[in-house]
Design a protein around this motif. Sequence first.
Motif, short mmCIF file in Angstrom:
data_model
loop_
_atom_site.label_atom_id
_atom_site.label_comp_id
_atom_site.label_asym_id
_atom_site.label_seq_id
_atom_site.Cartn_x
_atom_site.Cartn_y
_atom_site.Cartn_z
N TRP A 134 0.85 -1.21 0.00
CA TRP A 134 0.00 0.00 0.00
C TRP A 134 0.88 1.26 0.00
N ASN A 135 1.84 1.27 0.93
CA ASN A 135 2.70 2.46 1.05
C ASN A 135 3.53 2.70 -0.20
N ALA A 136 3.96 1.60 -0.85
CA ALA A 136 4.80 1.75 -2.05
C ALA A 136 4.03 2.50 -3.14
N VAL A 137 2.75 2.15 -3.28
CA VAL A 137 1.95 2.78 -4.35
C VAL A 137 1.60 4.23 -3.99
N ILE A 138 1.19 4.44 -2.75
CA ILE A 138 0.84 5.82 -2.33
C ILE A 138 2.09 6.71 -2.39
N ASP A 173 -13.01 7.40 -12.16
CA ASP A 173 -14.30 7.90 -11.67
C ASP A 173 -15.29 6.81 -11.28
N ARG A 174 -15.18 5.61 -11.86
CA ARG A 174 -16.08 4.51 -11.47
C ARG A 174 -15.39 3.54 -10.53
N GLY A 175 -14.20 3.93 -10.02
CA GLY A 175 -13.40 2.98 -9.24
C GLY A 175 -12.64 2.07 -10.19
N LEU A 176 -11.63 1.40 -9.69
CA LEU A 176 -10.87 0.43 -10.50
C LEU A 176 -10.60 -0.76 -9.62
N THR A 177 -11.40 -1.81 -9.80
CA THR A 177 -11.19 -2.99 -8.96
C THR A 177 -9.80 -3.57 -9.24
N GLY A 178 -9.21 -4.17 -8.22
CA GLY A 178 -7.86 -4.74 -8.36
C GLY A 178 -6.78 -3.69 -8.30
N MET A 179 -7.20 -2.43 -8.11
CA MET A 179 -6.24 -1.32 -8.08
C MET A 179 -6.68 -0.26 -7.08
N ALA A 180 -7.22 -0.69 -5.92
CA ALA A 180 -7.76 0.28 -4.96
C ALA A 180 -6.68 1.26 -4.50
N HIS A 181 -5.45 0.77 -4.35
CA HIS A 181 -4.37 1.65 -3.90
C HIS A 181 -4.09 2.75 -4.92
N THR A 182 -4.14 2.35 -6.20
CA THR A 182 -3.86 3.37 -7.22
C THR A 182 -5.01 4.37 -7.30
#
Length: 292
Positions: A134-138, A173-182
Motif C-alpha cells: 500500500w505504502n509503495a503505491v501511495i 471515476d467509477r473505481g478500478l477494482t484490483g487497483m484500490a491503492h492506485t
Amino acid sequence: MNSADSQHPKFGPGDEALAALPTVYRDDLFAGKVVLVSGAGSGIGKAIAFLFARLGATLAICGRKADKLEDCAEKLRALSGREVITYPMTIRDPEQVDAMLSAVWERLGGVDVLVNNAGGQFAAHAMDFNVKGWNAVIDTNLNGSWYMMQGAARRWVEQGRPGNIVNITAAIDRGLTGMAHTTASRAGVIALSRTLAIEWAEHGIRLNCIGAGAIESNGFNNYREENVSTFYSCNPMKRAGDVQDIAEAVVYLAAPSGKFITGEVLNVEGGMLLWGEFWPAGKPDYFKVDQE
Ligand SMILES: CCCCC/C=C/C(=O)SCCNC(=O)CCNC(=O)[C@H](O)C(C)(C)COP(=O)(O)OP(=O)(O)OC[C@H]1O[C@@H](n2cnc3c(N)ncnc32)[C@H](O)[C@@H]1OP(=O)(O)O
Ligand SMILES: NC(=O)C1=CN([C@@H]2O[C@H](COP(=O)(O)OP(=O)(O)OC[C@H]3O[C@@H](n4cnc5c(N)ncnc54)[C@H](OP(=O)(O)O)[C@@H]3O)[C@@H](O)[C@H]2O)C=CC1
C-alpha cells in the motif's frame, strides 16, 4: 529494456515507430521550450518525450533506471539534434527530487513544462494488500508527484516565470477494482491539482491531469497474460489506446491550446468510464453473473 528490446517491445511501438507516429501538431510548437518528463525511460513517458522532442522542445528525463533513460536520451538526441539531460532518481525521495530539479534548472536555465508520468501499481484484490505494498503505491504516485509539483512551482515562483504541469493519472471515476491503492493515490493527485490550480494561479502556473484508460504500453508487462487480454475489451471501442493518444493529450494541455484550462482532468479512455469491465487482478466469482 535493453536497446534491442526497445525496437521490438511486446506491447506498444518500438523506438523507430515511435519517432514517426502521426501527430496533429506543427513541428515547432515547443521550439525554445524545456520539458521535464518523469518515467520517460519506457512506455507512455517515452512517447511523451519523443513527441515533445519532435515539436522542438529540449528534454530533461528522469526515472529510476539509468540505462533505460540513457537509451531513450540517445534516441531523442538523434531525433532532435538537441541536448537531452538524464537524471536517475526515485520520485519517492524528496531529497533526490530536489537535487534533480536543481540540476535541471542549473543546466537548462529552467523548465517550461513538467510532466509527472512516473508511477504505477500492482494488481491485487484490496483484501490482500499488505502495508508495504500500500505504502509503495501511495508513496510513488501521490507523494512522488507532490514533491515534483512543489519543487517545480517553488522554482517558477522564485524565477518569476509561469509554469505548466500535466499529471498522468488514471480513469478512476467509477473505481478500478484490483487497483484500490492506485485509485486512492490518483484521486489524491487529482484533488491536489484542483486545489493547486487555485492557489498557484496568481503565479501563472497551470495544472491538469490526464485520466488514462488501458493504454497499450510497456506497463502491460506487469500483469498476468489472462488479465492483460481484458484490457483490450474494457471499453466500448473494444481496444486499448496507444501511447500517442496520451502524448497528444499532454501536448494539448501544455501548449497554448490549453491556456484557459487549469485544474481539469482529461480522460483518455475510449469510453471506459461509460461502459466496460476491468479486472486486472482477475474477476471474482461473485461478479460472474453472465456465466451462471
Ligand atoms: C484505468 C485502466 C488502467 C489500465 C491498466 C494499468 C496499467 C498501468 O498502470 S501500466 C503501468 C504499470 N507500471 C508499473 O506499475 C510500474 C511501476 N510499478 C512499480 O514500480 C511497483 O508496482 C510499485 C509501485 C509497487 C513499486 O514497486 P517497488 O519499487 O518494487 O516497491 P517496494 O520495494 O517499496 O515495495 C514492493 C512491495 O509492493 C508489494 N507488491 C508488489 N507487487 C505486488 C504484487 N504483485 N502483489 C502483491 N503485492 C505486491 C509488496 O508488498 C512488495 O514488497 P515485497 O513483498 O517485500 O517485495
Ligand atoms: N498503460 C496504462 O494502461 C496506464 C498507465 N497509467 C500510468 O501511466 C504512467 C506510465 O505508465 P506506462 O508507461 O504504461 O508503464 P511503465 O511501467 O513503462 O512506466 C512507468 C514509469 O515510471 C517510472 N517509475 C516508477 N516508479 C518510479 C519512481 N519511484 N521514481 C522514478 N520513476 C519511477 C519507471 O521508470 P523506472 O523503471 O526507471 O523506474 C517507468 O519508466 C504510470 O504512472 C502508470 O501507472 C495509468 C493508467 C493506465
